[in-house]
Write an enzyme that holds these catalytic residues in place. Structure first.
Site, mmCIF file in Angstrom:
data_model
loop_
_atom_site.group_PDB
_atom_site.id
_atom_site.type_symbol
_atom_site.label_atom_id
_atom_site.label_comp_id
_atom_site.label_asym_id
_atom_site.label_seq_id
_atom_site.Cartn_x
_atom_site.Cartn_y
_atom_site.Cartn_z
ATOM 1 N N ASP A 270 0.871 -1.169 0.000
ATOM 2 C CA ASP A 270 0.000 0.000 0.000
ATOM 3 C C ASP A 270 0.915 1.228 0.000
ATOM 4 O O ASP A 270 2.137 1.135 0.091
ATOM 5 C CB ASP A 270 -0.980 -0.006 1.179
HETATM 6 C C1 NOJ Z 1 -4.054 3.948 0.135
HETATM 7 C C2 NOJ Z 1 -5.253 3.062 0.219
HETATM 8 O O1 NOJ Z 1 -5.220 2.311 1.413
HETATM 9 C C3 NOJ Z 1 -5.377 2.108 -0.943
HETATM 10 O O2 NOJ Z 1 -6.612 1.465 -0.861
HETATM 11 C C4 NOJ Z 1 -5.223 2.816 -2.253
HETATM 12 O O3 NOJ Z 1 -5.345 1.909 -3.318
HETATM 13 C C5 NOJ Z 1 -3.872 3.509 -2.279
HETATM 14 N N1 NOJ Z 1 -3.808 4.478 -1.192
HETATM 15 C C6 NOJ Z 1 -3.606 4.204 -3.610
HETATM 16 O O4 NOJ Z 1 -4.396 5.304 -3.745
#
Ligand code: NOJ
Length: 725
Positions: A270
Site C-alpha cells: 500500500d
Molecule cells: C491507500 C489506500 O489504502 C489504498 O486502498 C489505495 O489503493 C492507495 N492508497 C492508492 O491510492
C-alpha cells in the site's frame, strides 16, 4: 517492439518474459518494482521527490499511479518505450473503486443489492471507461470484511460476511479483468491483504489482532475467492497483524497466498506501507523495512522509494537473494504481457476511444439500476410509495448535494454530471416540490429551519434527505459516534413535530445508529451514497416506479456500545434466552438488548413475500453427498418485486465452536404480483468445511440446522446429518 508477434499462450508469454529478464541489469530489474504517484493527484501523503524523466529513461520506474487520460499516459509511455534501453512499458494504476466517470453506488451499497450480475456489470463498465483513459490496473476490489461501522472504509467493501463477500469479490474480478484479452479489460488488485477491516476500535491504519482461525474463516475467504477468480495482483495492507505488519508478513504472502493458494501474480505494497514499518517499530530504518518486505513477498513498492534506493545494493552485497527479484520482475512483466502492452504499449491510450467510452447512456442505465437495487427500505408505516399529486416538502442538506452522491472514491466522476434527488423529484412531480436545505450537513446554524418548517406545513408529505457527506466515510474517516452529523437530528425532529408524514432518505457510507432517528420518521429509505444516478434511482423508489429490494450486507447496531455486532457470532456458554429482557448471569448488557437495530440481510419491500413448503430432500448425507433444500416463494402483495432469499446453516456441535448461523446461499428472485416460484439450493459437505484447531480445513460429521428466509433471523426449516461416511 520487444515482442514481434503477440504472445498467445502462457508458455509463449513465459518464454518472452524470461528472454527479456535475461537482458535486464540489476537496476532495470529493480526499476520494475518501483511505483510512483503523480504529484498532481495524490491519494496519500507525498513521500519524496517525483521521478524525473531521466529515471523513466533509465528504466527505473515500473508503474505509475494517479496519472490519468489517454494523452497523459501516452506521453509518459512514449518516454518509457522509446527512450529507455529495453523499452519496457509502464503500468498505469488508479483507484477505480466504484466507477470511473459513471459513478456507481459506494461498494457497501452495491453489496446491499446482492445482485452479482449487476455488480459484475458495474465493474465491466468501470473498466471500459478507465481503460479508455489509459488505465491498466485498478486497486480494487477491496474485499476487507468489516464488522465495525466506525471504520470509514467499511464503505468500500461488501460488509460483514465472508460468503457474500466472496461472491462479490469474484464478480468484481470477473468484471474488471474479463479474460484479459480485450483492451477494455484491466488488472484487478485485491486489497488490503489482510484483515485491515479488523482495526481495533475502528481506527484506520491501526492495529489488528486476529486469531489464525478467524483470519482463515472470516477475513481470508474473499481474498481466496478473488485469487481463484484469477486476480492478477494483491495489495498488502497497512495494518500490523498479530505483531507483524502485513507488508512484512511472510505468513500471509508466502505461506498462505503463494504456497497454499498457488498465487502467481504480484503483490504491491500500500502507499508507503514499506517505509511505514519504521513507524510501526518492526524495522529500524527504511533499509531494514525494504529487506523485510522483499523477503516476505511484496513485489512492488508503492510510493515508498525504499526498493529503488536499497535493493540494488542489498542484492549486490548478497544480503538479499537475486532469485526473489527475478520472481517479482517476472510476475510484473507477465502482467504487462497479458495486457498486450509489449505488442502495443499504447493500447489503452486512444483519445478517440477515451471520448466515446465515458458516461454512455447504457452506463448511466446500469448505474441507475444498481443504485435502485442497492437502496434498502428500513421502515415503512405506509408513507411510501408517495402518491401521485402529493405536495412534497423536500428538506435537507443532501437533497441537492451533487458531490456527496459520488461517495468516497470518485475517480473521474464529476459533480456536475450527478443527478440529485431534488432534480429528479422536480422532474417526476413538476410543480409539487418545494425545497429547503434546513441546515448544512455538519454546521450548527438553525436559520434554515424556519423555511424548512414553512414548506413542511404546506406539504402533504416531507421527504427529508439527511445523513453523512462523502467525507464522513472512506480512508482515514473514522467516526466515534454514529448518529446524524451536525444538527440534522434536531431538524428531523422539528419536521416530525409538524405532524406531516416524514419520509427519510438516509445517505451514509456505513451503518448508522438510528435509535433516535426511527421514531422521528414514518418511512426510512437507506440510499447509501448512490453515485451519478442517485436522483432518478431514489425518485423511482419513492414514487413506486421501482420496488425496494436491497438487503443489508452489514448489521445496524442499536448503539455504538454494541460494536462489534454481527450475525455470525459464536454462541455463549450462558446465552441470553430469547424474548427475555435481561437475566442475571447471562451474556447481555445492562442497558441495551443484544439484538441489533436491523439485522444482516434485512430489507423491506412494497410487496409481501411468503415462504411456503420449505424442506430438505434428505435427512442425512455422506461426505461426498449433497442435500437439496427447496422452498416456494410467493409474492402475495399487489406489486411486482424482488426478494433476496437467504440460506443459513448452523453446525450444532463442532470440535471448535461454530457460529450461531452462517450464510451459505442466496438467490435474488423477481416475482410478479401473485406469482410463485420454487427455488432450490444445494449444500455439499465441502460447503460445511471450516478451520479446525490444527488449521486443517474440512467438514466435520454431525447435525446441521437449516434456516431459510428474507434475513439473518430466518426460521429453521429443517435439519440434516452429515455422516462420517
Ligand atoms: C491507500 C489506500 O489504502 C489504498 O486502498 C489505495 O489503493 C492507495 N492508497 C492508492 O491510492
Amino acid at each position: 517492439m520487444l515482442f514481434a508477434a503477440p504472445p498467445v499462450t502462457n508458455s509463449q508469454i513465459e518464454a518472452k518474459v524470461s528472454a527479456l529478464l535475461g537482458r535486464m541489469t540489476l537496476e532495470e530489474k529493480v526499476g520494475q518494482l518501483v511505483q510512483y504517484s503523480s504529484s498532481e493527484e495524490l491519494t496519500g501523503p507525498l513521500l519524496g521527490k517525483n521521478p524525473t524523466l531521466a529515471e523513466l529513461k533509465a528504466g527505473r520506474v515500473g508503474s505509475l499511479l494517479n496519472v490519468v487520460g489517454a494523452k497523459a499516459t501516452r506521453n509518459l509511455q512514449e518516454i518509457a518505450v522509446k527512450e529507455s534501453r529495453l523499452g519496457v512499458p509502464l503500468l498505469f494504476g488508479l483507484d477505480v473503486i466504484h466507477g470511473f466517470r459513471t459513478i456507481f453506488p459506494i461498494n457497501l451499497g452495491q453489496a446491499a443489492s446482492w445482485d452479482l450480475v449487476a455488480i459484475e456489470g458495474s465493474e465491466r463498465i468501470a473498466a471500459t471507461e478507465a481503460s479508455a483513459a489509459g488505465i491498466h490496473w485498478t486497486f480494487a476490489p477491496m474485499v476487507d470484511i468489516a464488522r465495525d461501522p466506525r471504520w470509514g472504509r467499511i464503505a468500500e467493501g461488501a460488509g460483514e460476511d465472508p460468503f457474500l463477500g466472496s461472491a462479490i469479490a469474484k464478480a468484481r474480478v470477473r468484471g474488471f479483468q474479463g479474460n484479459l484479452d480485450q483492451p477494455s479489460n484491466i488488472l484487478a488488485c485485491v486489497k488490503h491483504f489482510a484483515a485491515y477491516g479488523a482495526a481495533q476500535a475502528g481506527r484506520d491504519y491501526w492495529t489488528t489482532e486476529v486469531p489464525e482461525i478467524t483470519l482463515r474463516d472470516v477475513y481470508l475467504p474473499p481474498f481466496k475467492a478473488a485469487v481463484d477468480a484469477g486476480a492478477v495482483t494483491l495489495m498488502s495492507a497497512f495494518n500490523d497483524l498479530n505483531g507483524i505488519p502485513c507488508t512484512a508478513n511472510g505468513f500471509l504472502m508466502d505461506q498462505i497466498l503463494r504456497k497454499e493458494w498457488g498465487f502467481k501474480g504480484f503483490v504491491v505494497s500500500d502507499w508507503g506501507s514499506i517505509i511505514e514499518m519504521v513507524s510501526h517499530g518492526n524495522a529500524a530504518d527504511d533499509r531494514e523495512a525494504a529487506i523485510l518486505s522483499y523477503r516476505a513477498g511484496v513485489d512492488m513498492d508503492m510510493e515508498g522509494r525504499a526498493y529503488l534506493k536499497y535493493l540494488p545494493d542489498l542484492i549486490r552485497k548478497g544480503v538479499l537473494k537475486p532469485e526473489r527479484l527475478d520472481e517479482a520482475v517476472k510476475a510484473i512483466l507477465t502482467a504487462k504481457a497479458r495486457l498486450g502492452l509489449f505488442e502495443d504499449p499504447y493500447r489503452y491510450c486512444d483519445e478517440a476511444r477515451e471520448k466515446q467510452a465515458q458516461l454512455r447512456p447504457e452506463h448511466l442505465d446500469a448505474a441507475r439500476n444498481l443504485a435502485t437495487k442497492s437502496c434498502v427500505l428500513l421502515k415503512n408505516e405506509g408513507a411510501l410509495p408517495l402518491r401521485a399529486g402529493q405536495r412534497i416538502a423536500l428538506v435537507g442538506p443532501l437533497s441537492d448535494a451533487r458531490h456527496d452522491m459520488l461517495g468516497s472514491w470518485e475517480a473521474r466522476g464529476l459533480p456536475a454530471e450527478t443527478r440529485t434527488l431534488k432534480a429528479a423529484l422536480e422532474q417526476v412531480a413538476p410543480g409539487k416540490v418545494q425545497f429547503a436545505e434546513g441546515c448544512s450537513i455538519e454546521g450548527r446554524q438553525r436559520d434554515g429551519f424556519t423555511k424548512a418548517l414553512e414548506i413542511a406545513q404546506e406539504a402533504d408529505v416531507i421527504v427529508a434527505a439527511l445523513g453523512e457527506s462523502r467525507e464522513h466515510s472512506g480512508e482515514g474517516h473514522t467516526r466515534s459516534s454514529l448518529g446524524l452529523p451536525g444538527i440534522q437530528q434536531e431538524l428531523l425532529e422539528a419536521l416530525h413535530r409538524t405532524g406531516k408524514p416524514v419520509v427519510l432518505v438516509l445517505f451514509s457510507g456505513r451503518p448508522l445508529v438510528l435509535e433516535n432517528v426511527l421514531p422521528a420518521c414514518e418511512a426510512l429509505l437507506l440510499g447509501w451514497l448512490p453515485g451519478t444516478m442517485a436522483g432518478p434511482a431514489l425518485a423511482d423508489l419513492l414514487t413506486g416506479v421501482a420496488n425496494p429490494s436491497g438487503k443489508l450486507p452489514v448489521t445496524f447496531p442499536r448503539n455504538v456500545g454494541q460494536i462489534p455486532i454481527f450475525y455470525a457470532h459464536k454462541p455463549s456458554g450462558r446465552p441470553q434466552p430469547e424474548g427475555v429482557v435481561r437475566e442475571q448471569y447471562k451474556s447481555n448488557y445492562l442497558d441495551v438488548a443484544n439484538t441489533p437495530m436491523f439485522p444482516f440481510g434485512f430489507g423491506l419491500s412494497y410487496t409481501r413475500f411468503a415462504y411456503k413448503n420449505a424442506g430438505l430432500d434428505a435427512p442425512e448425507i455422506s461426505m461426498g453427498g449433497r442435500v437439496g433444500i427447496s422452498v416456494s416463494l410467493v409474492n402475495q402483495g399487489d406489486r411486482d418485486g424482488e426478494e433476496v432469499v437467504q440460506l443459513y446453516v448452523r453446525d450444532r456441535v463442532g470440535s471448535v465452536t461454530r457460529p450461531v448461523r452462517e450464510l451459505k446461499g442466496f438467490q435474488k428472485v423477481f416475482l410478479r404480483k401473485g406469482e410463485a416460484k420454487t427455488l432450490r439450493f444445494e449444500l455439499s459437505a465441502a460447503d460445511l468445511a471450516f478451520s479446525h484447531a490444527d488449521m486443517s480445513f474440512k467438514p466435520e460429521a454431525g447435525s446441521f440446522d437449516v434456516f431459510l428466509g428474507g434475513d439473518s433471523r430466518a426460521p429453521k426449516v429443517g435439519e440434516f446429518i452429515l455422516r462420517a461416511n
